[in-house]
Design an enzyme around this catalytic site. Structure first.
Site, PDB file in Angstrom:
ATOM      1  N   ASP A 178     -10.644 -74.616  62.463  1.00 18.00           N
ATOM      2  CA  ASP A 178     -11.590 -75.728  62.388  1.00 18.00           C
ATOM      3  C   ASP A 178     -10.815 -76.909  61.793  1.00 18.00           C
ATOM      4  OD1 ASP A 178     -14.076 -77.145  62.262  1.00 18.00           O
ATOM      5  OD2 ASP A 178     -14.207 -76.608  60.149  1.00 18.00           O
ATOM      6  N   ASP A 180     -12.419 -80.300  59.986  1.00 19.39           N
ATOM      7  CA  ASP A 180     -13.023 -80.815  58.758  1.00 19.39           C
ATOM      8  C   ASP A 180     -13.357 -79.670  57.813  1.00 19.39           C
ATOM      9  OD1 ASP A 180     -13.812 -83.876  59.461  1.00 19.39           O
ATOM     10  OD2 ASP A 180     -14.076 -82.605  61.219  1.00 19.39           O
ATOM     11  N   ASP A 233     -15.089 -73.119  57.826  1.00 21.37           N
ATOM     12  CA  ASP A 233     -15.763 -73.121  56.520  1.00 21.37           C
ATOM     13  C   ASP A 233     -17.276 -73.149  56.594  1.00 21.37           C
ATOM     14  OD1 ASP A 233     -16.287 -76.461  55.557  1.00 21.37           O
ATOM     15  OD2 ASP A 233     -15.445 -75.862  57.470  1.00 21.37           O
TER      16      ASP A 233
END
Length: 218
Positions: A11, A13, A170
């Site tokens: 991922d 960000d 996250d």
């Protein structure tokens, strides 16, 4: 857990880049236009990985009802594009991780729900990320995470069987996408995980507290 990882997908960000201050600034500009208070630190940490809509919903609260969310998002994108990399930075350990993967010949790539035009604006500020073997953004395909298609597309571009790919992110949607793609799923515990989130309940295969820890798989 005994795993056989041949490629790593990330991922963006909250996993490779700490974009929270710049994204929060854009959201706060929209909130100010409506006379609302800026986001607090808790709201920023818990919602940055959910993008414009997540940050704006947190800031507007119940006042979001009746608002044109697409128009608010466009306003956010305008502010963000004009100040996309004022304070954004790589997380500590990311360069060490990527250097290690490259040294071992392990392919890696990025699968993000950030719009393509913003991703293409942002990555040149971080030349280390430009060597990614694949880049799949929210609008690269007709589907975005948590649908597995972006992850499967990235694996195909890398030429690696999806079951031998690790995907790390996250938020729970990242884990849902990885599991649906039959990939090895991992939580980036250094990312934007709010106090209300429970990553140990996300059904991930692995949890990493620092980027460098991923190198232990090889």
């Amino acid at each position: 857990m005994d795993v056989n990882v041949k490629a790593v997908l990330f991922d963006l960000d909250g996993t490779l880049l700490d974009t929270a201050p710049d994204m929060a600034n854009a959201a706060n500009c929209v909130l100010a236009d409506y006379g609302l208070s800026p986001l607090n630190e808790r709201q920023i940490k818990a919602n940055t990985s959910y993008g414009a809509r997540g940050l704006l919903r947190a800031g507007f609260g119940n006042q979001i009802e009746g608002k044109d969310l697409d128009a608010l998002r466009q306003s956010f994108l305008h502010y963000y594009a004009n100040n996309i990399c004022t304070t954004t930075q790589l997380y500590p350990g990311v360069v060490t991780l990527l250097d290690g993967l490259d040294a071992m010949g392990v392919p890696w790539g990025i699968v993000t729900n950030k719009p393509g035009f913003l991703t293409e604006m942002l990555l040149p500020y971080f030349p280390r990320l430009l060597s990614t073997g694949t880049l799949v953004c929210a609008d690269t395909l007709s589907k975005a995470k948590p649908h597995p298609e972006p992850l499967l597309h990235a694996a195909m571009e890398l030429g690696i069987d999806n079951q031998a790919c690790l995907y790390i992110g996250d938020i729970e949607g990242d884990i849902i996408a990885a599991n649906a793609a039959n990939m090895i799923s991992a939580v980036a515990a250094w990312g934007y995980i709010g106090s209300e989130h429970k990553p140990l309940e996300w059904d991930s295969d692995l949890v990493f507290n620092k980027p460098e820890e991923i190198l232990s798989l090889f």
